[in-house]
Design an enzyme around this catalytic site. Structure first.
Site, mmCIF file in Angstrom:
data_model
loop_
_atom_site.group_PDB
_atom_site.id
_atom_site.type_symbol
_atom_site.label_atom_id
_atom_site.label_comp_id
_atom_site.label_asym_id
_atom_site.label_seq_id
_atom_site.Cartn_x
_atom_site.Cartn_y
_atom_site.Cartn_z
ATOM 1 C CB SER A 60 25.698 -47.463 59.033
ATOM 2 O OG SER A 60 25.322 -48.842 58.959
HETATM 3 N N1 SAH Z 1 21.537 -49.866 58.055
HETATM 4 C C1 SAH Z 1 21.000 -50.222 59.311
HETATM 5 C C2 SAH Z 1 22.331 -51.188 59.947
HETATM 6 C C3 SAH Z 1 21.704 -52.360 60.665
HETATM 7 S S1 SAH Z 1 23.031 -53.439 61.118
HETATM 8 C C4 SAH Z 1 20.726 -49.147 60.244
HETATM 9 O O1 SAH Z 1 21.447 -47.907 59.963
HETATM 10 O O2 SAH Z 1 20.119 -49.180 61.215
HETATM 11 C C5 SAH Z 1 22.510 -54.763 60.162
HETATM 12 C C6 SAH Z 1 21.614 -55.547 60.180
HETATM 13 O O3 SAH Z 1 21.203 -56.769 59.586
HETATM 14 C C7 SAH Z 1 21.224 -55.882 61.778
HETATM 15 O O4 SAH Z 1 19.976 -55.404 62.287
HETATM 16 C C8 SAH Z 1 20.951 -57.473 61.712
HETATM 17 O O5 SAH Z 1 20.122 -58.067 62.765
HETATM 18 C C9 SAH Z 1 20.590 -57.602 60.145
HETATM 19 N N2 SAH Z 1 20.930 -58.947 59.711
HETATM 20 C C10 SAH Z 1 22.147 -59.750 59.865
HETATM 21 N N3 SAH Z 1 22.021 -60.768 59.295
HETATM 22 C C11 SAH Z 1 20.804 -60.792 58.535
HETATM 23 C C12 SAH Z 1 20.246 -61.801 57.619
HETATM 24 N N4 SAH Z 1 20.637 -62.986 57.347
HETATM 25 N N5 SAH Z 1 19.108 -61.416 57.341
HETATM 26 C C13 SAH Z 1 18.374 -60.356 57.691
HETATM 27 N N6 SAH Z 1 18.937 -59.276 58.250
HETATM 28 C C14 SAH Z 1 20.112 -59.556 58.995
#
Ligand code: SAH
Length: 205
Positions: A60
């Site tokens: 993000s």
């Molecule tokens: N805060 C993180 C943002 C990651 S993007 C950062 O700054 O790096 C959101 C993440 O949620 C992705 O890695 C994706 O794989 C994960 N995600 C999506 N659906 C999910 C689920 N059902 N359970 C666990 N993780 C999930």
């Protein structure tokens, strides 16, 4: 202050947008975003934008990480659940500001990379779990605070059930491509929503 440095990022993108919480600013300084950005994007690590991870996921924008953390109003007694570890950047900041953090990541490769990156910080209060976060994580529930970093189309009730009374949940909720960042509190067992701003997150899988 060097332009395009970590200090510059905090000043230009966070403090100048009215986030002043000292503990949060200290955590942003301690947890260097560059360490969480893939090699090919490191030069842009302090820019005002999200950056790609593998598997079409993203780390993000720094301001959004700070804003979501601020909205959680964390303190050192809190037990926190994060759904969507991604790079682990938001996770590390949560761990600096709370008692215990459980973070779940669906994609095995991202889970492994985040685990390696986070190992350098020796965060003893952190549990990383590889799996589907849609049902939350009962083992360490209830949680004082919950954060979703991937967007569901509506509030997942099984996750909300794991929030304590008067707890706070922060999540982007809405259709793919356009969501509202919501701060949701639990009042007599029911969700009370406060919209914060429009955002664009990857969908909850
Ligand atoms: N805060 C993180 C943002 C990651 S993007 C950062 O700054 O790096 C959101 C993440 O949620 C992705 O890695 C994706 O794989 C994960 N995600 C999506 N659906 C999910 C689920 N059902 N359970 C666990 N993780 C999930």
């Amino acid at each position: 202050m060097n332009p395009h440095s970590l200090e510059w990022m905090i000043q230009k993108q966070i403090i100048s947008r009215d986030i002043h919480d000292k503990a949060l600013l200290d955590a942003l300084l301690k947890i260097d975003r560059r360490n969480f950005v893939p090699d090919e994007w490191k030069e842009l690590a302090y820019e005002d934008r999200p950056l790609p991870l593998s598997h079409r996921q993203t780390i993000s924008q720094p301001y959004i990480v700070a804003l979501m953390t601020e909205q959680l109003n964390l303190n050192a007694s809190h037990n926190v659940l994060e759904i969507g570890t991604g790079s682990g950047y938001q996770t590390a900041i949560l761990a600096c500001l709370s008692r215990n953090v459980v973070s779940m990541e669906f994609v095995p490769t991202l889970y492994k990379t985040a685990k390696q990156t986070l190992a350098a910080y020796n965060l003893a209060n952190l549990t990383l779990i590889q799996g589907d976060g849609k049902k939350g994580w009962k083992d360490q529930a209830p949680y004082d605070r919950i954060i979703l970093t991937a967007a569901p189309t509506e509030l997942p009730i099984l996750i909300f059930d794991q929030l304590i009374e008067n707890g706070i949940l922060v999540a982007p909720i809405g259709q793919p491509g356009y969501q509202t960042l919501l701060r949701i509190t639990k009042n007599h067992g029911n969700p009370v929503e406060t919209p914060i701003c429009a955002v664009r997150f990857v969908p909850l899988i």
